[in-house]
Design a protein around this motif. Structure first.
Motif, PDB file in Angstrom:
ATOM      1  N   THR A  39      54.411   8.488  64.152  1.00 22.78           N
ATOM      2  CA  THR A  39      55.611   8.181  64.921  1.00 22.78           C
ATOM      3  C   THR A  39      55.144   7.816  66.333  1.00 22.78           C
ATOM      4  OG1 THR A  39      56.049  10.380  65.870  1.00 22.78           O
ATOM      5  CG2 THR A  39      56.871   9.967  63.630  1.00 22.78           C
ATOM      6  N   GLU A  40      56.084   7.636  67.254  1.00 25.70           N
ATOM      7  CA  GLU A  40      55.670   7.379  68.633  1.00 25.70           C
ATOM      8  C   GLU A  40      55.543   8.660  69.445  1.00 25.70           C
ATOM      9  OE1 GLU A  40      58.802   5.189  70.965  1.00 25.70           O
ATOM     10  OE2 GLU A  40      59.847   5.281  69.040  1.00 25.70           O
ATOM     11  N   GLY A  41      55.623   9.819  68.783  1.00 29.52           N
ATOM     12  CA  GLY A  41      55.553  11.068  69.522  1.00 29.52           C
ATOM     13  C   GLY A  41      54.655  12.132  68.934  1.00 29.52           C
ATOM     14  N   ASP A  42      53.705  11.760  68.060  1.00 30.82           N
ATOM     15  CA  ASP A  42      52.859  12.770  67.419  1.00 30.82           C
ATOM     16  C   ASP A  42      51.914  13.438  68.410  1.00 30.82           C
ATOM     17  OD1 ASP A  42      53.023  12.199  64.214  1.00 30.82           O
ATOM     18  OD2 ASP A  42      53.243  10.352  65.366  1.00 30.82           O
ATOM     19  N   ILE A  43      51.755  14.747  68.259  1.00 28.22           N
ATOM     20  CA  ILE A  43      50.755  15.489  69.025  1.00 28.22           C
ATOM     21  C   ILE A  43      49.870  16.277  68.071  1.00 28.22           C
ATOM     22  CG2 ILE A  43      52.123  15.642  71.139  1.00 28.22           C
ATOM     23  CD1 ILE A  43      52.865  18.526  70.345  1.00 28.22           C
ATOM     24  N   VAL A  44      48.681  16.629  68.563  1.00 25.96           N
ATOM     25  CA  VAL A  44      47.753  17.468  67.809  1.00 25.96           C
ATOM     26  C   VAL A  44      47.509  18.747  68.598  1.00 25.96           C
ATOM     27  CG1 VAL A  44      46.669  15.443  66.780  1.00 25.96           C
ATOM     28  CG2 VAL A  44      45.659  16.470  68.837  1.00 25.96           C
ATOM     29  N   ALA A  45      46.997  19.762  67.902  1.00 29.39           N
ATOM     30  CA  ALA A  45      46.656  21.039  68.529  1.00 29.39           C
ATOM     31  C   ALA A  45      45.172  21.298  68.304  1.00 29.39           C
ATOM     32  CB  ALA A  45      47.498  22.172  67.939  1.00 29.39           C
ATOM     33  N   TRP A  46      44.437  21.484  69.393  1.00 34.24           N
ATOM     34  CA  TRP A  46      42.974  21.535  69.352  1.00 34.24           C
ATOM     35  C   TRP A  46      42.478  22.867  69.903  1.00 34.24           C
ATOM     36  CZ3 TRP A  46      38.480  20.493  67.614  1.00 34.24           C
ATOM     37  CH2 TRP A  46      37.333  20.377  68.390  1.00 34.24           C
ATOM     38  N   LEU A  47      41.621  23.512  69.124  1.00 40.75           N
ATOM     39  CA  LEU A  47      40.958  24.742  69.544  1.00 40.75           C
ATOM     40  C   LEU A  47      39.496  24.414  69.823  1.00 40.75           C
ATOM     41  CD1 LEU A  47      42.517  27.188  66.958  1.00 40.75           C
ATOM     42  CD2 LEU A  47      42.613  27.518  69.442  1.00 40.75           C
ATOM     43  N   PRO A  48      39.138  24.062  71.056  1.00 42.55           N
ATOM     44  CA  PRO A  48      37.782  23.574  71.318  1.00 42.55           C
ATOM     45  C   PRO A  48      36.698  24.600  71.033  1.00 42.55           C
ATOM     46  CG  PRO A  48      39.031  23.840  73.365  1.00 42.55           C
ATOM     47  CD  PRO A  48      39.994  23.976  72.249  1.00 42.55           C
ATOM     48  N   GLU A  49      36.981  25.893  71.285  1.00 38.42           N
ATOM     49  CA  GLU A  49      35.950  26.902  71.059  1.00 38.42           C
ATOM     50  C   GLU A  49      35.724  27.179  69.585  1.00 38.42           C
ATOM     51  OE1 GLU A  49      36.375  30.397  73.380  1.00 38.42           O
ATOM     52  OE2 GLU A  49      36.354  29.325  75.293  1.00 38.42           O
ATOM     53  N   ARG A  50      36.666  26.798  68.742  1.00 42.20           N
ATOM     54  CA  ARG A  50      36.530  27.002  67.297  1.00 42.20           C
ATOM     55  C   ARG A  50      36.250  25.693  66.553  1.00 42.20           C
ATOM     56  NH1 ARG A  50      38.933  31.954  65.984  1.00 42.20           N
ATOM     57  NH2 ARG A  50      38.971  33.251  67.869  1.00 42.20           N
ATOM     58  N   GLY A  51      36.450  24.576  67.232  1.00 42.01           N
ATOM     59  CA  GLY A  51      36.244  23.293  66.572  1.00 42.01           C
ATOM     60  C   GLY A  51      37.282  23.000  65.509  1.00 42.01           C
ATOM     61  N   ILE A  52      38.497  23.528  65.680  1.00 44.84           N
ATOM     62  CA  ILE A  52      39.551  23.377  64.679  1.00 44.84           C
ATOM     63  C   ILE A  52      40.665  22.514  65.254  1.00 44.84           C
ATOM     64  CG2 ILE A  52      41.284  24.577  63.280  1.00 44.84           C
ATOM     65  CD1 ILE A  52      39.408  27.032  63.338  1.00 44.84           C
ATOM     66  N   LEU A  53      41.096  21.524  64.473  1.00 44.28           N
ATOM     67  CA  LEU A  53      42.131  20.594  64.898  1.00 44.28           C
ATOM     68  C   LEU A  53      43.283  20.612  63.903  1.00 44.28           C
ATOM     69  CD1 LEU A  53      42.829  18.298  66.966  1.00 44.28           C
ATOM     70  CD2 LEU A  53      41.860  16.703  65.290  1.00 44.28           C
ATOM     71  N   PHE A  54      44.487  20.864  64.401  1.00 42.94           N
ATOM     72  CA  PHE A  54      45.714  20.680  63.626  1.00 42.94           C
ATOM     73  C   PHE A  54      46.234  19.289  63.972  1.00 42.94           C
ATOM     74  CE2 PHE A  54      45.211  25.231  63.789  1.00 42.94           C
ATOM     75  CZ  PHE A  54      45.698  25.694  62.565  1.00 42.94           C
TER      76      PHE A  54
END
Length: 320
Positions: free
Chosen positions: A167-182
């Protein structure tokens, strides 16, 4: 030959849900191609990612989560506005509901129509639809980046807008210390793409490039299995990009030759079927995907609003 059932209206079999602990305090619930959800523990609170289609469906997920943690839910993060992702929000009792600025605008512009459309397409996901109190409205929005400190030694959760895509509004959630991306529906792992509200060319190029640059070691897509390891993450992103590139090539070829929307659908279906045809929601999504891409390549900048009536018209137009 019997007419093909509309979208996922004949898909009435419950899918097995699997709760996976990706790291200490990091959870994902997958369900054989149904929408994925997740949660991240802060020091004394929870951040939940996605809300499912109804409060009843959401409470089933929360019951599984409560087997692992009893921390209160402070944040509910919505990756985008689609009904099956957001209408269960009231079950979470979150202090803050977070989304992108564009997502809030899309709820205002087309949230009601999308609710009716998705209920018609995927009735099984709407467990007890009467439990939905109304449209879900974010209480906190942002344009580029929002950081949530998790407290203690848990680091930060970074919410990021990577560009127009699903869509024109998608976001992701990033845990840099764990290397995990939603990643929400910007990436699917072993599940077909829904692109009926997409910006295909932006998504296939810059948006996926930005997402790949995180260098994630684990990725939770919108549907399908969790991608693990750099090779698995790269493969999930590459699959998503390939699906988009094939669509753009095939629909563009038909348009350039003066063909019809139905010819574009048939050609795209043939090009994708061998690799993706048996994956979840492929047959459901492709008519709507091709219809949106046809418009986009014809210069229709923003997706036409899907309504229950338009869904049926496009479906009937493109089936044999």
């Amino acid at each position: 030959m019997a007419a093909k059932a509309f979208a996922s209206s004949a898909d009435l079999t419950d899918k097995e849900q699997t709760l996976e602990v990706l790291a200490d305090g990091v959870y994902a619930l997958t369900a054989e191609g149904d929408p994925n959800v997740g949660a991240i523990e802060g020091e004394d609170f929870l951040v939940c990612f996605e809300a499912l289609a109804t409060p009843v469906a959401a409470r089933e997920w929360l019951a599984k989560l409560r087997e692992h943690t009893d921390k209160p839910i402070r944040y509910l993060v919505l990756s985008h506005y689609h009904a099956v992702r957001v209408l269960g929000a009231s079950a979470f009792g979150a202090e803050v509901i977070v989304a992108h600025d564009n997502t809030r605008a899309l709820v205002a512009e087309r949230g009601r129509q999308d609710w009716e459309s998705e209920y018609g397409r995927m009735p099984r996901l709407f467990k007890d639809p009467d439990s939905i109190p109304g449209l879900t409205w974010p209480t906190l929005t942002f344009s580029d980046r929002l950081t949530i400190p998790l407290g203690g030694d848990r680091g930060d959760l970074v919410l990021k807008y990577c560009g127009r895509g699903h869509t024109e509004g998608d976001i992701v959630a990033w845990l840099p210390e764990r290397g995990i991306l939603f990643a929400g529906d910007l990436v699917e792992a072993q599940a077909a793409l829904y692109t009926g509200d997409a910006f295909h060319r932006d998504w296939a190029a810059g948006t996926l490039d930005t997402l790949a640059a995180f260098g994630a070691e684990a990725l939770v897509g919108g549907r399908g299995a969790v991608a693990r390891g750099r090779d698995g993450v790269d493969a999930a992103i590459a699959q998503t990009r390939h699906f988009l590139e094939v669509m753009i090539r095939e629909v563009g070829t038909v348009q350039a030759s003066g063909g019809t929307l139905k010819e574009a659908f048939q050609r795209t279906h043939a090009a994708l079927y061998e690799r993706y045809g048996k994956w979840p929601i492929f047959e459901h999504c492709l008519p709507f995907d091709v219809a949106r891409l046809w418009d986009e390549l014809n210069g229709v900048e923003r997706p036409v609003i899907w309504t229950a009536e338009r869904d049926r018209e496009v479906w009937a137009q493109l089936q044999d």
